[in-house]
Design a protein around this motif. Structure first.
Motif, mmCIF file in Angstrom:
data_model
loop_
_atom_site.group_PDB
_atom_site.id
_atom_site.type_symbol
_atom_site.label_atom_id
_atom_site.label_comp_id
_atom_site.label_asym_id
_atom_site.label_seq_id
_atom_site.Cartn_x
_atom_site.Cartn_y
_atom_site.Cartn_z
ATOM 1 N N TYR A 27 0.813 -1.320 -0.010
ATOM 2 C CA TYR A 27 -0.023 -0.093 0.053
ATOM 3 C C TYR A 27 0.930 1.287 0.104
ATOM 4 O O TYR A 27 0.593 2.175 -0.984
ATOM 5 C CB TYR A 27 -0.919 -0.028 1.209
ATOM 6 N N ARG B 43 0.978 4.222 -2.901
ATOM 7 C CA ARG B 43 0.773 5.704 -2.646
ATOM 8 C C ARG B 43 1.813 6.387 -3.017
ATOM 9 O O ARG B 43 1.608 7.477 -3.834
ATOM 10 C CB ARG B 43 0.643 5.680 -1.005
ATOM 11 N N ASN C 271 -6.022 -0.561 4.156
ATOM 12 C CA ASN C 271 -5.670 0.745 3.720
ATOM 13 C C ASN C 271 -6.015 1.888 4.560
ATOM 14 O O ASN C 271 -5.196 3.019 4.958
ATOM 15 C CB ASN C 271 -6.147 0.804 2.357
ATOM 16 N N GLU D 297 -3.582 4.525 6.541
ATOM 17 C CA GLU D 297 -3.649 6.027 6.492
ATOM 18 C C GLU D 297 -4.169 6.567 7.639
ATOM 19 O O GLU D 297 -3.520 7.682 8.271
ATOM 20 C CB GLU D 297 -4.960 6.363 5.750
ATOM 21 N N THR E 297 -4.302 7.232 -6.402
ATOM 22 C CA THR E 297 -5.211 8.195 -5.720
ATOM 23 C C THR E 297 -6.508 7.538 -5.356
ATOM 24 O O THR E 297 -7.047 7.869 -4.602
ATOM 25 C CB THR E 297 -5.306 9.305 -6.287
#
Lengths: 85, 282
Positions: free
Chosen positions: B247, B251, B271, B275, B256
């Motif tokens: 992941y 990124r 994810n 984040e 996006t």
């Protein structure tokens, strides 16, 4: 229990789990959160644990407590009311 | 930038299936190439295990959902995969025909299921502990790290009695959740070397084209070439999945939008965790 806290918990679920297109009114206060209810799982539950600590200063210390706390919105709100500082 | 993420084997199947033309085509291919009838979850030829059926079902549903996205004019600039999500990912990248992906999945699954005739294996999903503690628990119980999904979500793999024995230790050390799942083989561990030669024979039966869409592998996050694929297909069964690294690499590559192309939404949830953890550390 304060209706305001119930709504805060619903908003916490929507925000921390990034549920799109859902309002607090769409979540039933006493519906089960796992399985047939909102369909949450253990990944979601851990996300809620972190959010509860951040927003309310409340810690869910272990799996057994989590099982009790994450039954419904009402049970989360009750736990927060009883344990927040 | 769009990324199609292909998840691994689902743990259950839905009783409700689509009935459109795309699904009918995928279901027919699944019957003909993998020997599984998706509508009633029965085998058309030699029966196999429930785990193999779930592996084939997962790949079929990924292929179906990929078709739906493409019909909506949503196309990937990058493709990523998790565990057995490699098979539909290869198809989506153009490196393998859909029918071959289904057949390959069934053959690999059947080959792995032979291990269940002489052994008993399980996966242990541990949520809430940091990696170093999970590794220590794995070492204490003689099992292996199979998935490093996030900083707090792990899957261990090994002999069933060993996986069962670690549950109490994991809970005592503060795990938020521990769940055990029986399986046919100790997937993503060195124990798979026992059938390495047979897996290799199956893998080399297929011709792999150059991916038309860059396909990131879950071991070292490099992009697979046609020449890499056979070796990767074997190695990935012996080594852990590193989803968090994947992941972060996606990124960094500029992705996006992430589309989970398969059953469930576990990868999106991982994810989300990664984040939110990054946001907390700011």
């Amino acid at each position: 229990m304060e209706e305001e806290l119930i709504n805060q918990v619903k908003q916490l679920i929507i925000d921390s789990l990034r549920i799109e297109g859902m309002n607090p009114d769409d979540i039933e206060t006493d519906a089960p959160l796992f399985g047939e209810g909102l369909g949450l799982d253990s990944i979601d539950a851990l996300q809620l644990v972190v959010a509860m600590e951040k927003d309310f200063g409340v810690i869910v210390p272990d799996a057994a407590t989590g099982t009790v706390v994450f039954q419904s919105v009402r049970s989360i709100a009750r736990y927060i009311a009883e344990n927040r500082k | 930038m769009n990324c199609f993420m292909f998840p691994g084997q689902p743990l259950s199947h839905s009783g409700t299936l689509p009935d459109d033309a795309d699904f009918c085509q995928i279901a027919q291919d699944t019957r003909e190439r993998a020997g599984l009838n998706l509508n009633d979850f029965t085998w058309t030829g030699t029966p196999s295990t429930g785990s193999v059926a779930l592996q084939v079902y997962g790949v079929a549903m990924s292929l179906y959902r990929k078709r739906l996205l493409v019909r909506e004019e949503i196309r990937p600039r990058l493709i990523a995969e998790h565990s057995m999500g490699i098979y539909p990912a290869l198809a989506a990248s153009g490196a393998l025909p859909e029918g071959d992906a289904l057949e390959l999945t069934a053959r690999i699954g059947r080959c792995m299921s032979v291990m269940s005739e002489t052994g008993s294996y399980a996966l242990g999903c541990i949520v809430g502990l940091p990696g170093e503690i999970v590794i220590s628990i794995a070492e204490n119980n003689g099992v292996f790290m199979a998935n490093h999904n996030t900083s707090r979500h792990f899957l261990l793999s090994g002999e069933r009695r060993s996986i069962e024995s670690l549950e109490a230790e994991a809970l005592a050390r503060g795990a938020f959740s521990v769940k055990l799942f029986p399986c046919d083989a100790p997937l993503h561990t060195p124990m798979m070397e026992a059938i390495g030669d047979k897996l290799q024979e199956i893998i080399t039966d297929y011709r792999y084209g150059e991916p038309a869409v860059p396909l990131m592998n879950h071991i070292d996050q490099s992009f697979l070439t046609a020449a890499d694929v056979p070796d990767f297909l074997l190695r990935e069964l012996l080594l852990p999945v590193y989803w968090e690294k994947s992941y972060l690499a996606l990124r960094k590559a500029g992705v996006t939008r992430y589309h989970e192309v398969g059953v469930g939404d576990a990868l999106k949830k991982y994810n989300r965790w990664i984040e939110s953890e990054a946001a907390r550390s700011l």
